[in-house]
Design an enzyme around this catalytic site. Structure first.
Site, PDB file in Angstrom:
ATOM      1  N   TYR A 298      18.168 -20.636 -14.248  1.00 36.62           N
ATOM      2  CA  TYR A 298      19.360 -21.012 -14.295  1.00 36.62           C
ATOM      3  C   TYR A 298      19.839 -20.894 -11.919  1.00 36.62           C
ATOM      4  CZ  TYR A 298      24.188 -22.214 -13.656  1.00 36.62           C
ATOM      5  OH  TYR A 298      26.117 -22.141 -13.205  1.00 36.62           O
TER       6      TYR A 298
ATOM      7  N   LYS B 239      20.369 -24.008  -9.083  1.00 43.51           N
ATOM      8  CA  LYS B 239      21.326 -23.954  -8.583  1.00 43.51           C
ATOM      9  C   LYS B 239      20.972 -23.430  -6.909  1.00 43.51           C
ATOM     10  CE  LYS B 239      24.319 -25.449 -12.030  1.00 43.51           C
ATOM     11  NZ  LYS B 239      24.705 -26.814 -11.134  1.00 43.51           N
TER      12      LYS B 239
END
Length: 264
Positions: A153, A157
């Site tokens: 994750y 990002k």
């Protein structure tokens, strides 16, 4: 194509996406809302149309279906004049990578990385036709450091951050302004809220509502600002963390996540 302009929002049915839809409509923007099938986005769309007297178009499909995504976007560009793109759709998760399925890992990459790039690249020639248009990509404070037990994750990002800033420079002499926002912790659902509360004051530092995050993001993006970090404490935290060696901040943040997993 008519002369009415539209704002396209991905992941528009809940969380930040829902709030972006509400605030954009309140500002008088016509909206194209993209969400997953079964999200009941049409109910929110009808409410926004009644309350703010704007035009709202709803499409429900899976953004990870690349062929369908490009097909739908090409259809939209022939029918609607899009001048503002908000790439909000994204997914995360907290789990040891050995306990995560290949499908869930691939889903994060497909949606957060490939989806963002495909939507942006497909719409870009359309956006460039306008004297002034905007792209707002949603990253995260997690982009600023690797994090154990989240691994994929924050990497996704960080990709969005790098992609957005590189694109901003590439389009510097055009009418397209690219912005990227780095939200901190958000009470988006009961599970997230419970974990934040259990962390006490430490977990609540930098905590903002979706309303506050979206209000700041829209105001600064429309003003042409490239890097947006909503919240005073989040900006302070980013400055302090940027002074630390990567190994140190990795350990600090990862230990906090590990403790969060232990109490959840």
């Amino acid at each position: 194509m008519n002369n009415t302009t539209y704002t396209l929002i991905t992941g528009a049915s809940s969380g930040l996406g829902k709030e972006f839809s509400i605030q954009c409509a309140a500002m008088g923007m016509n909206i194209i809302m993209i969400a997953l099938p079964g999200s009941h986005t049409d109910l929110l769309a009808a409410q926004l149309t009644r309350e703010y007297e704007v035009e709202v178009k709803v499409l429900e499909f899976d953004l990870t279906d690349s062929r369908l995504l490009v097909e739908k976007l090409n259809e939209l560009m022939t029918e609607f004049d899009i001048t503002f793109l908000i790439n909000n759709a994204g997914i995360g998760g907290t789990v040891a990578i050995t306990e995560s399925s290949l499908e869930s890992i691939d889903k994060i990459i497909q949606l957060n990385v490939r989806g963002t790039v495909l939507v942006t690249q497909t719409l870009l020639p359309h956006l460039l036709k306008h004297k002034k248009s905007h792209i707002l990509n949603i990253s995260s404070m997690a982009a600023f450091t690797p994090i154990a037990y989240k691994t994929v994750y924050p990497a996704s990002k960080a990709f969005i951050s790098s992609f957005s800033l590189g694109l901003r420079e590439e389009l510097h002499h055009t009418g397209v302004s690219v912005s990227v926002v780095y939200p901190g912790p958000i009470m988006t659902n009961s599970g997230v809220s419970t974990r934040i509360v259990e962390q006490g004051m430490k977990g609540r530092i930098g905590l903002l509502t979706t309303t506050e995050i979206v209000m700041t993001s829209l105001r600064q993006a429309l003003a042409g600002k490239g890097i947006i970090i909503p919240g005073f404490w989040n900006r302070i935290s980013h400055r302090l963390m940027s002074m630390l060696p990567t190994e140190t901040k990795l350990r600090i943040v990862s230990d906090a996540v590990k403790k969060e997993m232990a109490v959840s």
